[in-house]
Design a protein around this motif. Structure first.
Motif, short mmCIF file in Angstrom:
data_model
loop_
_atom_site.label_atom_id
_atom_site.label_comp_id
_atom_site.label_asym_id
_atom_site.label_seq_id
_atom_site.Cartn_x
_atom_site.Cartn_y
_atom_site.Cartn_z
N PHE A 110 0.83 -1.21 0.00
CA PHE A 110 0.00 0.00 0.00
C PHE A 110 0.86 1.26 0.00
N GLU A 111 2.03 1.20 0.62
CA GLU A 111 2.94 2.35 0.60
C GLU A 111 3.40 2.64 -0.82
N VAL A 112 3.76 1.59 -1.57
CA VAL A 112 4.20 1.76 -2.95
C VAL A 112 3.04 2.25 -3.82
N ARG A 113 1.85 1.70 -3.60
CA ARG A 113 0.69 2.15 -4.36
C ARG A 113 0.44 3.64 -4.15
N GLN A 114 0.56 4.10 -2.92
CA GLN A 114 0.32 5.52 -2.65
C GLN A 114 1.32 6.40 -3.40
N MET A 115 2.58 5.99 -3.42
CA MET A 115 3.60 6.78 -4.12
C MET A 115 3.35 6.80 -5.62
N LEU A 116 3.10 5.62 -6.21
CA LEU A 116 2.90 5.52 -7.65
C LEU A 116 1.62 6.22 -8.11
N GLU A 117 0.53 5.95 -7.40
CA GLU A 117 -0.76 6.46 -7.86
C GLU A 117 -0.91 7.96 -7.63
N ALA A 118 -0.23 8.49 -6.64
CA ALA A 118 -0.27 9.94 -6.44
C ALA A 118 0.37 10.65 -7.63
N ALA A 119 1.54 10.16 -8.06
CA ALA A 119 2.20 10.75 -9.23
C ALA A 119 1.36 10.55 -10.49
N MET A 120 0.72 9.39 -10.59
CA MET A 120 -0.12 9.08 -11.74
C MET A 120 -1.29 10.06 -11.85
N VAL A 121 -1.98 10.30 -10.74
CA VAL A 121 -3.15 11.17 -10.74
C VAL A 121 -2.74 12.62 -11.01
N ARG A 122 -1.61 13.02 -10.44
CA ARG A 122 -1.14 14.39 -10.66
C ARG A 122 -0.89 14.63 -12.16
N LYS A 123 -0.26 13.65 -12.82
CA LYS A 123 0.01 13.79 -14.25
C LYS A 123 -1.28 13.72 -15.06
N LEU A 124 -2.18 12.82 -14.66
CA LEU A 124 -3.43 12.64 -15.41
C LEU A 124 -4.26 13.91 -15.42
#
Length: 253
Positions: A110-124
């Protein structure tokens, strides 16, 4: 008598030699093997994500081979791939089992998901189109319908697919593949540690996130995503209250 016109000559292709036929068959065989192996990998992964295969379930090679009408060698290849993806555990002299992720691994996923998906949403937020918003709205409707009819496998798949759709909209296939692996592992973690977590609550959080994406509000979208993943993790029993046998078996009161 009038002479009948001769039929036009047609070029005849030489029959393939035995060596050529053997070579073509040899090339086709690995492709068929790869396809069969991937079918097994996909079927087991889907069964895990949709909660039809529980952690610790034994995966008998012969049963899988009979089901897919393939050799045990191909089944073994599929199980090895799933083992590399951390979805299956291979135990010497015992065989293959659906993995049972530990508490520390669950927190790390879940820690890795939070890091990856936060960057993903910011770019999206910077690139998302109106057509993509419409696609997300349609997916949200499907989620809602599955939740209302208590379709557990369907809603589980749809709630996970929501995050995959976001990743693909960014246009980064490496990110999409990483997230696919993490979501599969998250499904295993949920099977082991999930409490009374509400799918309806998760679905409502997805709606709020799409609202922020439609406004192109990156700060709000990242904040909502972070809260969503924290809520999912919070609803997992990662902090068992009983730590020893004496405490577990002692009569209440």
């Amino acid at each position: 008598m009038p002479r009948t016109a001769a039929a036009p000559l047609q070029a005849l292709k030489p029959a393939p030699s035995r060596r050529h036929r053997a070579g073509a068959a040899a090339r086709a065989a690995p492709e068929a093997d790869t396809s069969a192996t991937q079918r097994i990998v996909d079927a087991i992964t889907t069964a895990i994500v949709e909660r039809r295969l529980m952690p610790g379930t034994k995966l008998a090679e012969q049963k899988i081979a009979d089901l897919f009408k393939v050799s045990r060698t191909l089944v073994r290849q599929a199980l090895n791939q799933l083992s590399r993806d951390r979805l299956v555990t291979l135990e010497p002299a015992r065989g293959a089992f659906v993995a049972r992720p530990g508490v520390q691994e669950a927190r790390q996923v879940f820690e890795v998901r939070q890091m990856l998906e936060a960057a993903m949403v910011r770019k999206l937020c910077a690139v998302i189109t109106d057509a993509q918003i419409a696609e997300l709205r349609a997916h949200l409707r499907a989620e809602r319908e599955a939740v209302l009819r208590t379709d557990v496998p369907g809603r589980t798949r749809l709630l996970a697919d929501f995050h995959m759709i976001l990743a693909r909209m960014v246009g980064n296939e490496v990110l999409a593949q990483l997230l696919t692996d993490l979501l599969s592992r998250s499904s295993l973690i949920s099977l082991m540690y999930q409490s009374s977590h509400s799918a309806e609550h998760s679905q409502a959080e997805h709606v709020a996130l799409v609202d922020a994406l439609e406004r192109r509000d990156a700060r709000a979208a990242v904040k909502l995503l972070d809260a969503h993943l924290r809520n999912v993790e919070r609803n997992l029993r990662l902090n068992p209250r009983v730590h020893d046998l004496d405490a577990a078996l002692r009569p209440a009161g």
